[in-house]
Design a protein around this motif. Sequence first.
Motif, PDB file in Angstrom:
ATOM      1  N   ALA A 198       0.823  -1.216   0.000  1.00  0.00           N
ATOM      2  CA  ALA A 198       0.000   0.000   0.000  1.00  0.00           C
ATOM      3  C   ALA A 198       0.857   1.265   0.000  1.00  0.00           C
ATOM      4  CB  ALA A 198      -0.924  -0.001   1.214  1.00  0.00           C
ATOM      5  N   MET A 199       2.193   1.115   0.127  1.00  0.00           N
ATOM      6  CA  MET A 199       3.098   2.267   0.180  1.00  0.00           C
ATOM      7  C   MET A 199       4.173   2.158  -0.907  1.00  0.00           C
ATOM      8  SD  MET A 199       3.502   2.733   4.347  1.00  0.00           S
ATOM      9  CE  MET A 199       3.880   1.001   4.679  1.00  0.00           C
ATOM     10  N   PRO A 200       3.803   2.254  -2.196  1.00  0.00           N
ATOM     11  CA  PRO A 200       4.791   2.117  -3.272  1.00  0.00           C
ATOM     12  C   PRO A 200       5.846   3.217  -3.274  1.00  0.00           C
ATOM     13  CG  PRO A 200       2.678   2.895  -4.126  1.00  0.00           C
ATOM     14  CD  PRO A 200       2.442   2.511  -2.703  1.00  0.00           C
ATOM     15  N   ASP A 201       5.548   4.343  -2.655  1.00  0.00           N
ATOM     16  CA  ASP A 201       6.498   5.469  -2.621  1.00  0.00           C
ATOM     17  C   ASP A 201       7.161   5.617  -1.262  1.00  0.00           C
ATOM     18  OD1 ASP A 201       4.021   7.204  -4.542  1.00  0.00           O
ATOM     19  OD2 ASP A 201       5.810   6.164  -5.291  1.00  0.00           O
ATOM     20  N   GLY A 202       7.119   4.555  -0.458  1.00  0.00           N
ATOM     21  CA  GLY A 202       7.724   4.627   0.861  1.00  0.00           C
ATOM     22  C   GLY A 202       6.734   5.118   1.901  1.00  0.00           C
ATOM     23  N   GLY A 245      -4.613   4.206   1.286  1.00  0.00           N
ATOM     24  CA  GLY A 245      -5.912   4.081   1.929  1.00  0.00           C
ATOM     25  C   GLY A 245      -6.965   3.445   1.037  1.00  0.00           C
ATOM     26  N   VAL A 246      -8.160   3.255   1.599  1.00  0.00           N
ATOM     27  CA  VAL A 246      -9.273   2.616   0.897  1.00  0.00           C
ATOM     28  C   VAL A 246     -10.516   3.461   1.102  1.00  0.00           C
ATOM     29  CG1 VAL A 246     -10.647   0.510   0.688  1.00  0.00           C
ATOM     30  CG2 VAL A 246      -8.240   0.341   1.328  1.00  0.00           C
ATOM     31  N   ASN A 247     -11.306   3.641   0.022  1.00  0.00           N
ATOM     32  CA  ASN A 247     -12.526   4.440   0.165  1.00  0.00           C
ATOM     33  C   ASN A 247     -13.632   3.628   0.844  1.00  0.00           C
ATOM     34  OD1 ASN A 247     -14.054   2.915  -1.822  1.00  0.00           O
ATOM     35  ND2 ASN A 247     -12.886   3.981  -3.404  1.00  0.00           N
ATOM     36  N   ASP A 248     -14.714   4.307   1.220  1.00  0.00           N
ATOM     37  CA  ASP A 248     -15.782   3.670   2.001  1.00  0.00           C
ATOM     38  C   ASP A 248     -16.453   2.534   1.249  1.00  0.00           C
ATOM     39  OD1 ASP A 248     -16.855   6.823   3.513  1.00  0.00           O
ATOM     40  OD2 ASP A 248     -15.300   5.382   4.093  1.00  0.00           O
ATOM     41  N   VAL A 296     -10.925  -3.008  10.397  1.00  0.00           N
ATOM     42  CA  VAL A 296     -10.082  -2.140   9.577  1.00  0.00           C
ATOM     43  C   VAL A 296     -10.633  -0.712   9.608  1.00  0.00           C
ATOM     44  CG1 VAL A 296     -11.378  -2.753   7.486  1.00  0.00           C
ATOM     45  CG2 VAL A 296      -9.096  -1.768   7.280  1.00  0.00           C
ATOM     46  N   LYS A 297      -9.723   0.231   9.723  1.00  0.00           N
ATOM     47  CA  LYS A 297     -10.038   1.654   9.585  1.00  0.00           C
ATOM     48  C   LYS A 297      -9.133   2.211   8.490  1.00  0.00           C
ATOM     49  CE  LYS A 297     -11.319   2.454  14.438  1.00  0.00           C
ATOM     50  NZ  LYS A 297     -10.982   3.215  15.673  1.00  0.00           N
ATOM     51  N   SER A 298      -9.689   3.034   7.616  1.00  0.00           N
ATOM     52  CA  SER A 298      -8.878   3.556   6.518  1.00  0.00           C
ATOM     53  C   SER A 298      -9.349   4.942   6.121  1.00  0.00           C
ATOM     54  CB  SER A 298      -8.956   2.612   5.305  1.00  0.00           C
ATOM     55  OG  SER A 298      -8.043   2.998   4.306  1.00  0.00           O
ATOM     56  N   LYS A 325      -4.148   8.710   3.449  1.00  0.00           N
ATOM     57  CA  LYS A 325      -3.533   8.801   4.778  1.00  0.00           C
ATOM     58  C   LYS A 325      -3.116   7.439   5.331  1.00  0.00           C
ATOM     59  CE  LYS A 325      -5.499  13.182   6.321  1.00  0.00           C
ATOM     60  NZ  LYS A 325      -6.223  13.895   7.410  1.00  0.00           N
ATOM     61  N   GLY A 326      -3.800   6.374   4.899  1.00  0.00           N
ATOM     62  CA  GLY A 326      -3.381   5.055   5.331  1.00  0.00           C
ATOM     63  C   GLY A 326      -4.491   4.231   5.945  1.00  0.00           C
ATOM     64  N   SER A 327      -4.122   3.020   6.371  1.00  0.00           N
ATOM     65  CA  SER A 327      -5.080   2.060   6.930  1.00  0.00           C
ATOM     66  C   SER A 327      -4.502   1.409   8.184  1.00  0.00           C
ATOM     67  CB  SER A 327      -5.407   0.956   5.908  1.00  0.00           C
ATOM     68  OG  SER A 327      -5.857   1.511   4.681  1.00  0.00           O
TER      69      SER A 327
END
Length: 352
Positions: free
Chosen positions: A258-262, A288-291, A329-331, A335-337
């Motif tokens: 989920a972090m391809p750019d670090g 992150g993931v949408n609702d 899970v919270k996302s 911003k992240g998960s």
Amino acid sequence: MNEQLYKDIIDSLPYAFLVLDEELRIIQYNQSCEILLSRTKGEILGSCLPEVIPHRGLRSQARAVLQNGGTKLVELHLDIESPRILRATVTALSVASQSGSALCLVTLEDISQRAQLEEQLVQSEKLAGMGLLATSVAHELGNPLSIMSSTLQYIRDTLLDSGDRQLIEAIETVMDSVGQMHELLRSLSGFTGSQRPRFEPTDLRRVLSQMLTFIHKEAETREIKVLHQFDDGLPSCQVDSREIKQLFLNLLKNAIEAMPDGGELCVRMYLAESKDAVCVDISDTGHGVNDVELRSIFRPFYSTKPDGTGLGLSFCRRVVEEHGGEIKVKSELYKGSTFSVILPIRQLEVHD
């Protein structure tokens, strides 16, 4: 620096390394290299790279780095005493040899155990997906077949009074076929279904530490900082350590992807407020993931990745539920998960 001290520092490094000149000759190496490659000093020092590691891809990438600089990654499948998988990182050095020629550093890491664990994870995910599919098929087809069987039995019993033996036999043949289909569905579900967990007291801190070690190099390569905080005095939990290892590895790899750019990967383990469970939070600073996606994220065969199987998180949920636990899970987009796994300390039911 004292030459012996310099040598001791180099030999104490956890990874094997080789220094190559422009002719691909090994001009320096450390003791870990002798152990990893099962070769002596005379067989390594001054030899050409292909003589020590006969791998065409590594040779070509080393030449490319010596000519153009930069860093290259190569995965090697070698048979050294036993089959091994090595990850080689080839990096250009800013310093030059005494003759002024370019140099490059080859770092070697044995990832055989990690690759085996990842292969087991993939196999478990496939079996879990097949099991879920088989269960779904058995459910969807089982009900209509039961209705067909009951209806045919009613028709057969009604026709018994008429004495039409030929028609009765035809109906019984159809009923036998329906019964065979029921048996086939049960067999399919039993074959693809996962084995029951084998619960035993396990130190989750030790298990999670092992998984963090497995993903450390990959995280470092992707410029991801890994942080962890494990509370002291955590009790052992009754879990199936094999499945829990795969669960944690799956969640950690998802966080990295989920972090391809670090970014930053944070892992926290603590005792639940109820004192009867241990909680593990795995957080990333990724996309992150949408609702909408969040509502379907644990569904089998649903994936937000272009090449994803959609089995990873459904596998995680199945494992947690089999342990009598919970996964949340919270996302937040961009911003992240955070995935939270709650595992009971003791199993309340007796499992065969």
